[in-house]
Design a protein around this motif. Structure first.
Motif, mmCIF file in Angstrom:
data_model
loop_
_atom_site.group_PDB
_atom_site.id
_atom_site.type_symbol
_atom_site.label_atom_id
_atom_site.label_comp_id
_atom_site.label_asym_id
_atom_site.label_seq_id
_atom_site.Cartn_x
_atom_site.Cartn_y
_atom_site.Cartn_z
ATOM 1 N N TYR A 1 -85.483 26.583 13.807
ATOM 2 C CA TYR A 1 -86.326 27.627 13.230
ATOM 3 C C TYR A 1 -85.676 28.409 12.096
ATOM 4 C CZ TYR A 1 -89.045 26.395 17.256
ATOM 5 O OH TYR A 1 -89.754 25.672 18.180
ATOM 6 N N ARG B 1 -89.300 30.852 8.347
ATOM 7 C CA ARG B 1 -89.845 32.125 7.861
ATOM 8 C C ARG B 1 -90.580 32.886 8.974
ATOM 9 N NH1 ARG B 1 -93.828 30.965 4.409
ATOM 10 N NH2 ARG B 1 -93.871 28.906 5.090
ATOM 11 N N LEU B 2 -89.921 32.988 10.124
ATOM 12 C CA LEU B 2 -90.498 33.698 11.258
ATOM 13 C C LEU B 2 -90.431 35.208 11.061
ATOM 14 C CD1 LEU B 2 -88.922 31.772 14.278
ATOM 15 C CD2 LEU B 2 -91.234 31.527 13.358
ATOM 16 N N ASP B 3 -91.375 35.889 11.695
ATOM 17 C CA ASP B 3 -91.323 37.342 11.801
ATOM 18 C C ASP B 3 -90.813 37.758 13.182
ATOM 19 O OD1 ASP B 3 -92.578 38.202 9.209
ATOM 20 O OD2 ASP B 3 -94.166 36.897 9.985
ATOM 21 N N ASP C 1 -98.397 37.660 11.027
ATOM 22 C CA ASP C 1 -97.013 37.447 11.458
ATOM 23 C C ASP C 1 -96.841 36.027 11.986
ATOM 24 O OD1 ASP C 1 -96.111 39.981 10.795
ATOM 25 O OD2 ASP C 1 -96.329 40.784 12.832
ATOM 26 N N ARG C 2 -95.705 35.435 11.627
ATOM 27 C CA ARG C 2 -95.378 34.075 12.071
ATOM 28 C C ARG C 2 -94.438 34.168 13.269
ATOM 29 N NH1 ARG C 2 -95.928 29.722 8.873
ATOM 30 N NH2 ARG C 2 -93.822 28.987 9.340
ATOM 31 N N LYS D 1 -99.860 34.236 13.765
ATOM 32 C CA LYS D 1 -99.905 32.772 13.676
ATOM 33 C C LYS D 1 -98.768 32.229 14.535
ATOM 34 C CE LYS D 1 -100.268 28.661 11.358
ATOM 35 N NZ LYS D 1 -100.765 27.705 12.290
ATOM 36 N N ILE E 1 -96.579 29.451 15.392
ATOM 37 C CA ILE E 1 -96.270 28.202 14.704
ATOM 38 C C ILE E 1 -95.829 27.084 15.647
ATOM 39 C CG2 ILE E 1 -95.706 29.386 12.555
ATOM 40 C CD1 ILE E 1 -92.723 28.479 13.261
#
Length: 187
Positions: A56, A60-62, A124-125, A152, A154
């Protein structure tokens, strides 16, 4: 001191080798997959976290969202390493503020999970993490909660998949990609 496995398959095999199977627990016929030996081993824990972080790192995770209770053991460490926040998804009645909840069926009954109403924002991811995927009910409920808040999701991530119980297949059928480190046949 031995070195960490460098090949992804070596790392996954190593983590799998540390999972303990406890026969007939919590009831006869169940093969419980115990991750505590993975967590107990400094090398095992580091390898487990590194696998998720590697997967990960560029996503581009939040947030990382963890499911009560063992997702709370892995999720915050992965979130810390990725420099993102952690969102707890708890069993009903455990969060002290305004919540939204989702009920789901278990093999012998039902359960409810909840999340703070301000846990994340639209767009938000998030990766959703737990120790294992059995029937997929808890993960699907967590996904529904996060999506209700506009996030979202993922991917669903877990250390273990129990493919005979069909949970990963249910998650994929719902449109949620799945990543697991290893799998064990049987219950």
């Amino acid at each position: 001191m031995s070195e960490l496995p460098t090949q992804r398959s070596d790392a996954r095999d190593y983590v799998r080798s540390l999972v303990r199977t406890v026969p007939d627990w919590p009831e006869p016929g169940v093969q419980f997959r115990d991750i505590t030996p993975v967590l107990k081993s400094a090398r095992g824990l580091r390898t487990l976290v590194d696998i998720f972080v590697d997967r990960y790192f560029d996503a581009r995770l939040d947030y990382v969202a963890g499911l009560d209770a063992r997702g709370f053991l892995i999720g915050p460490i992965v979130a810390y390493e990725l420099n993102v926040g952690f969102v707890p998804i708890r069993k009903a009645g455990k969060l002290p503020w305004k919540t939204v909840h989702e009920s789901y069926d278990l093999e012998y009954g039902s359960a409810t999970v909840e999340i703070h109403a301000d846990a994340c924002d639209a767009g938000d991811r998030i990766v959703l993490i737990d120790d294992l995927i059995a029937t997929g009910g808890t993960m699907l409920a967590g996904k529904a909660l996060l999506e209700r808040l506009g996030a979202k999701v993922i991917e669903a991530a877990a250390l273990i998949d129990l493919p005979d119980l069909g949970g990963a297949q249910r998650l994929r059928a719902s449109g949620l990609p799945v990543f697991t480190i290893c799998e064990f046949e049987g219950d």
